[in-house]
Motif scaffolding. Structure first.
Motif, mmCIF file in Angstrom:
data_model
loop_
_atom_site.group_PDB
_atom_site.id
_atom_site.type_symbol
_atom_site.label_atom_id
_atom_site.label_comp_id
_atom_site.label_asym_id
_atom_site.label_seq_id
_atom_site.Cartn_x
_atom_site.Cartn_y
_atom_site.Cartn_z
ATOM 1 N N ALA A 547 -41.892 145.660 30.437
ATOM 2 C CA ALA A 547 -40.378 145.389 30.813
ATOM 3 C C ALA A 547 -40.521 143.897 31.271
ATOM 4 O O ALA A 547 -41.537 143.268 31.567
ATOM 5 N N VAL A 548 -39.203 143.492 31.066
ATOM 6 C CA VAL A 548 -39.035 142.257 31.696
ATOM 7 C C VAL A 548 -38.576 142.493 33.052
ATOM 8 O O VAL A 548 -37.378 142.953 33.262
ATOM 9 N N PRO A 562 -37.682 145.220 26.267
ATOM 10 C CA PRO A 562 -37.666 144.846 24.888
ATOM 11 C C PRO A 562 -38.809 145.477 23.885
ATOM 12 O O PRO A 562 -39.921 145.619 24.427
ATOM 13 N N ARG A 563 -38.464 145.802 22.641
ATOM 14 C CA ARG A 563 -39.337 146.081 21.667
ATOM 15 C C ARG A 563 -39.913 144.942 20.981
ATOM 16 O O ARG A 563 -39.352 143.893 20.904
ATOM 17 N N PRO A 564 -41.213 144.904 20.463
ATOM 18 C CA PRO A 564 -41.587 143.746 19.740
ATOM 19 C C PRO A 564 -40.613 143.078 18.818
ATOM 20 O O PRO A 564 -39.882 143.973 17.970
ATOM 21 N N GLY A 565 -40.468 141.876 19.033
ATOM 22 C CA GLY A 565 -39.490 141.130 18.361
ATOM 23 C C GLY A 565 -38.057 141.066 18.529
ATOM 24 O O GLY A 565 -37.069 140.368 17.767
ATOM 25 N N THR A 567 -34.631 140.428 20.929
ATOM 26 C CA THR A 567 -34.143 139.502 21.743
ATOM 27 C C THR A 567 -33.630 140.396 23.025
ATOM 28 O O THR A 567 -33.555 141.644 22.882
ATOM 29 N N MET A 568 -33.127 139.754 24.059
ATOM 30 C CA MET A 568 -32.514 140.471 25.251
ATOM 31 C C MET A 568 -31.528 141.114 24.940
ATOM 32 O O MET A 568 -31.244 142.313 24.994
ATOM 33 N N ALA A 569 -30.524 140.529 24.160
ATOM 34 C CA ALA A 569 -29.402 141.039 23.662
ATOM 35 C C ALA A 569 -29.364 142.194 22.939
ATOM 36 O O ALA A 569 -28.867 143.325 23.014
ATOM 37 N N GLU A 570 -30.472 142.259 21.901
ATOM 38 C CA GLU A 570 -30.644 143.117 21.091
ATOM 39 C C GLU A 570 -31.108 144.328 21.957
ATOM 40 O O GLU A 570 -30.892 145.654 21.957
ATOM 41 N N ALA A 571 -32.248 144.091 22.791
ATOM 42 C CA ALA A 571 -32.638 145.144 23.738
ATOM 43 C C ALA A 571 -31.508 145.759 24.642
ATOM 44 O O ALA A 571 -31.469 146.904 24.656
#
Lengths: 920, 90
Positions: A547-548, A562-565, A567-571
């Motif tokens: 977790a961030v 986030p999953r590996p790779g 970005t925050m927006a994608e997560a």
């Protein structure tokens, strides 16, 4: 100067070495940096700050205005330390300073700590008066703290050879300190300075602890004491003052008492001394040094020399009366070579290594000066007692009086006999000898700040008449030593120059009396210890999941996972999609939780919240909000009724403490008749939201015995349930608009239940979601966050919560009835859609009606929440807009730095307006 | 830093407490006329000298109580419980 013998302070059995400006020197344990330098013949220790003139040690104590040093090297070095107050230890590294020096770069590796102290009597000063006061005050069992700023007890007794009860005074000091050490209620601290005096006898002490080479990073080097005393005795003594004359700053010009002090304490003496005195006390330096074989000559400023002067002459010392130092002559290196004098009509020059100046004593009152209420008892030389006998009696009396004032007995009559006694009284008052050639640009009033008599003249010429303005105009008295050697002289000489009848006085002393390092004020509260960190029971699982985190007050909350790779927006988009289309889980344990119990609990909540909660049925929950008295939104949350007399209230994370305090304030101060109790249970419960169309399946698998059907467990239902084998609560509340269950268990089971829920969700691909996704999901539903989408002017009506207002009484109702709350141009919470769906406006961006208007533009509102929405396939947000509801369907504009974005004002509910999805 | 006597816990340092403004204000109720309501909300006495004020022992017993403080000297003249009259301050 050279060391001719070990003094009373130094231990010849403990030699040590130190480095000064890169050169190694030998000294003895008990030396200060200043005495170590003098013993090695180091006469120049730095150069002056404005004029770059060479400067040497001029004192033996706190009033030092020349010898500033950078102590230590590398990471942990300290600037602007007075060499006279630094105790030497083996391996100490120092260099002389002419400027400010350098602060610790980066993290200070040294340890600093703070502690509290409580006592009946605090005695400041470990000289004769202070020792006597502490001894008398503690005789009857009072708790006493005694502090001495130097490393030695006895104060002036170390340099002034006197007899007490027929024995050398230092023997009396030993006896008293032994007595004090034997009294369990006495705390005696050396190397400790009382720096700040606070209300009600609060005193801040700075204790300097012995240092070693290599440094011991476990033990602190300084300790800040916050002492609260029932009585304070100030026995800070008096400082000798110099006389201002031309070139009075040469290395070799010293205070007479300091010369005597270095001889007796450290065994250091010069070869030749000229003593310039205005009083009898100065002669002590002459007599003591003559015995050491030093060539001494005396210039006595008084018209006639009196019996002490006659005694000096009888001992073969040349004494001139009516004699003043008019200036000094230096050698090629700028060191003192000779004193130029004027004695009546006779002028002359006496070569000398040291010019010892005795200008009379001045009480050191910078601590009690901080207290205009004069709550301290001032005794001894600090109170203008100029003989040792008076100082001792004054101290004893004050100690007894202080102890009796706080209810303790006295030691009975004890009257030490002093003899023979010396008179320390000022003699003739002489602040300045005018420069014979009229050039006052080298007559230094403030030796540290390089303020000269010419500088004072310049200030007076500019019209300065107040001593406070004089201080600020010239900087006289603003040095590290807090003007101890300069303040009084500046005021007195300025008065003389003005020829004014009324003395200008002395500028106000301000705390602290001694510089305090910021690192000491911080103490241990640095880095990880700066502030407590609150984590939820499932925190280790969040860390393991990558977790961030985001700091919310003291809480650590997952922002996204986030999953590996990714970005925050994608997560965030993935997490939000999981809630809308599948199932996801979030840790909501930081929500504030308050239990409200008692026969009048329902009535109590009715008075606090906008909506009626007494009508809430057991096993049901209701979204509720409360106002401040001025009618603005204070907090919102869910109120659950667990029993007729028992409610479970949630608050927003940031308001948990303030809502609880608000409840207690009204319960105690206005409604003590209500039978109700409140308890904060925030940390007793772990709370998890399982949200999404498949939430029921996940929760059912961990709570198999619970009827979770649409009919059996309706929206806003609350019930006890066994979850993963743990007794807890289930509630059907949703902050995302989707079907959602809130799972609540005792904190100690929180991690286990979190893991059980995750496991149960694995077959369905359950995601974790954090604050970012939550903020997006709730904004799509138009759900506000108090403090983000509202501000201190937002009423519930403005926020779209007007439907909540019931016809009963509640706090803030009277304000909401005011006409101002019915105005149509109030800032109201609305939704907005940027014309370009790819543009995400920054939160805080301002809206204007007409983007072509001249600046400054009239702003009509601002963005409070703004997101790109994967569900809507575009950007959107919430905003507080003046007259916002009337603008729905209209276009406003957001002028940004590089462009202006057209924005349509819309209804704040963007998704599932009918509310059909909450049942899954 | 003040030292304040909590009537329940005894003397404690100021950081344990939160200030609650002027004491003995009467809540006028939601029927108050606008002027009376505004006075209650926004107007406070500001004497030079003894001032009766509310404090709460936030980091202690969480009880509200009253303090009489001299605003010119910061001297605390006494404290008393909510159910005590000011004369009982000590």
């Amino acid at each position: 100067m050279r060391r001719l013998r070990p003094g009373t302070a130094t231990d010849p059995a403990k030699p040590l070495s130190f480095r000064w400006n890169g050169t190694a020197f030998d000294a003895l344990a008990g030396d200060t940096l200043a005495s170590g330098l003098l013993a090695n013949g180091v006469r120049v220790v730095g150069s002056s700050v404005s004029f770059g003139r060479p400067r040497g040690v001029m004192s033996a104590g706190l009033e030092e205005a020349h010898a500033f040093a950078q102590i230590g090297e590398g990471g942990a070095s300290e600037p602007l330390m007075r060499a006279t107050t630094v105790d030497l230890h083996h391996g100490l590294v120092a260099r002389g300073l002419s400027t400010k020096g350098t602060l610790v770069q980066g993290d200070d590796p040294a340890r600093f700590e703070k502690r509290h102290g409580h006592c009946d009597v605090l005695v400041v000063g470990g000289g004769p008066a202070g020792l006597a006061a502490a001894w008398a005050a503690s005789a009857g069992g009072a708790r006493v703290i005694l502090v001495e700023t130097t490393a030695r007890w006895g104060g002036a007794l170390g340099r002034d050879l006197e007899l007490i009860d027929g024995a050398p005074a230092l023997a009396w000091v030993d006896r008293i300190t032994r007595d004090l050490a034997a009294r369990p209620e006495v705390t005696a601290l050396r190397r400790t300075t009382a720096a700040v005096s606070l209300d009600q006898n609060g005193v801040v002490l700075v204790e300097r602890l012995p240092e070693t080479t290599p440094p011991d990073r476990i033990r602190p080097i300084r300790r800040l004491w916050q002492v609260r005393a029932r009585a304070v005795v100030v026995a800070t003594g008096a400082l000798e003052r110099g006389v201002v004359f031309q070139d009075n700053d040469r290395p070799g010009v010293m205070l007479a008492s300091a010369v005597r002090s270095y001889w007796h304490l450290h065994g250091i003496a010069p070869a030749t001394v000229v003593l310039f005195t205005t009083n009898d006390d100065g002669y002590r330096t002459a007599f003591d040094l003559v015995e050491a074989g030093v060539l001494v000559r005396v210039l006595d400023a008084r018209e006639s020399i009196g019996p002490v002067g006659e005694q000096a002459r009888a001992r073969g010392i040349e004494v001139l009366s009516n004699a003043v130092v008019a200036g000094t002559r230096a050698d090629q290196a700028g060191l003192l070579a000779a004193a130029r004098f004027q004695a009546g009509r006779r002028q002359g020059e006496w070569p000398c290594e040291v010019l010892a100046v005795a200008g009379g004593y001045q009480p050191l009152l910078d601590l009690p000066a901080q207290r205009p209420d004069q709550s301290h008892r001032i005794v001894g030389a600090a109170a203008g007692q100029w003989s040792l006998a008076e100082c001792l009696l004054d101290g004893l009396d004050a100690g007894v009086a202080a102890a009796e004032a706080v209810g303790f007995g006295s030691p009975g009559p004890t009257r030490p006999v002093v003899g023979p006694d010396w008179d320390r009284s000022p003699g003739t008052t002489l602040w300045q000898v005018p420069a014979p050639d009229g050039d006052e640009t080298r007559s230094f009033v403030d030796l540290h700040r390089d303020v000269t008599v010419a500088g004072l003249d310049r200030a007076l010429g500019a019209g300065v008449r107040s001593v406070e303005h004089l201080k600020r105009y010239t900087l006289a008295g603003t040095g590290i030593e807090q003007g101890k050697s300069a303040k009084a002289a500046a005021g007195a000489i300025a008065s003389d120059r003005l020829g004014s009848e009324k003395p200008l006085g002395v500028s106000t002393g301000r705390p602290p009396t001694e510089p305090i390092a910021f690192a000491l004020l911080a103490g241990r509260a640095r880095g990880d210890l700066f502030e407590p960190v609150r984590t939820t029971p499932a925190h280790p699982a969040h860390v393991a999941a990558g977790a961030v985190f985001e700091n919310v007050g003291q809480w650590k909350r997952p922002r996204y996972f986030p999953r590996p790779g990714e970005t925050m927006a994608e997560a965030v988009a993935r997490e939000a999609r999981a809630v809308r289309t599948g199932v996801a889980i979030m840790d909501a344990s930081t929500l504030g939780k308050i239990e409200v119990q008692g026969a009048d609990a329902a009535e109590f909540l009715d008075r606090l919240y906008l909506n009626r909660l007494s009508s809430l049925k057991v096993g049901r929950a209701r979204y509720a909000a409360m106002c401040r008295l001025d009618g603005t939104v204070f907090d919102d949350g869910v109120v659950m009724r667990l029993a007729p007399d028992r409610f479970f209230v949630t608050t927003s994370t940031g308001h948990a403490a303030s809502v609880f305090e608000w409840m207690e304030e009204w319960r105690q101060t206005e409604w003590p008749d209500l039978e109700v109790w409140t308890t904060s249970t925030t940390e007793q419960w772990a709370t998890y939201a399982v949200a999404g169309p498949q939430a029921r399946t996940v929760v059912q698998s961990v709570a198999p015995t619970c009827d979770l059907s649409r009919e059996g467990f309706p929206f806003l239902g609350v019930r006890p349930a066994t979850i993963a084998g743990i007794a807890g609560l289930l509630a059907r509340v949703s902050f995302s608009g989707e079907l959602a269950f809130e799972v609540m268990v005792q904190s100690r089971h929180g991690l286990a239940v979190w893991n059980a829920l995750l496991e149960a969700g694995t077959p369905l691909g359950m995601a974790r979601y954090g604050l970012e996704a939550l903020s997006l999901l709730r904004a799509e539903k138009g759900y506000l966050i108090v403090g983000q989408d509202t501000d201190a002017d937002t009423s519930p009506i403005d926020a779209g919560l007007g439907w909540m207002i019931s016809d009963k009484d509640f706090l803030g109702r009277r304000s909401l009835e005011m006409a101002t709350h019915r105005r149509s141009d109030r800032k109201q919470l609305v939704g907005f859609l940027p014309s370009d769906p790819a543009i995400v406006l920054p939160e805080g961006a301002q809206f204007v009606a007409d983007p072509t208007q001249p600046k400054p533009m009239t702003m009509i509102g601002h963005v409070t929440t703004s997101h790109p929405s994967p569900t809507l396939g575009r950007s959107f947000g919430l905003a507080l807009v003046r007259g916002g509801r009337d603008r729905i369907g209209h276009i406003v504009h957001a002028p940004l730095e590089d462009r202006t974005v057209a924005v349509e004002i819309v209804d704040p509910v963007f998704y599932d307006k009918a509310g059909a999805r909450r049942d899954g | 830093m003040l030292q304040i006597r909590c009537p329940w816990c005894g003397p404690r340092d100021e950081p344990e407490f939160r200030y609650g403004g002027e004491a003995h204000l009467r809540f006028p109720g939601n029927e108050a006329d606008p002027a009376a309501w505004a006075r209650f909300l926004y107007y406070r006495d500001n004497p030079a000298g003894a001032y009766r004020e509310r404090w709460v022992h936030t980091a202690g017993c969480r009880q509200w109580f009253h303090v009489i403080r001299d605003t010119t000297s910061h001297r605390i003249l006494g404290s008393y419980r909510l159910d005590e009259p000011p004369e009982r301050a000590r």
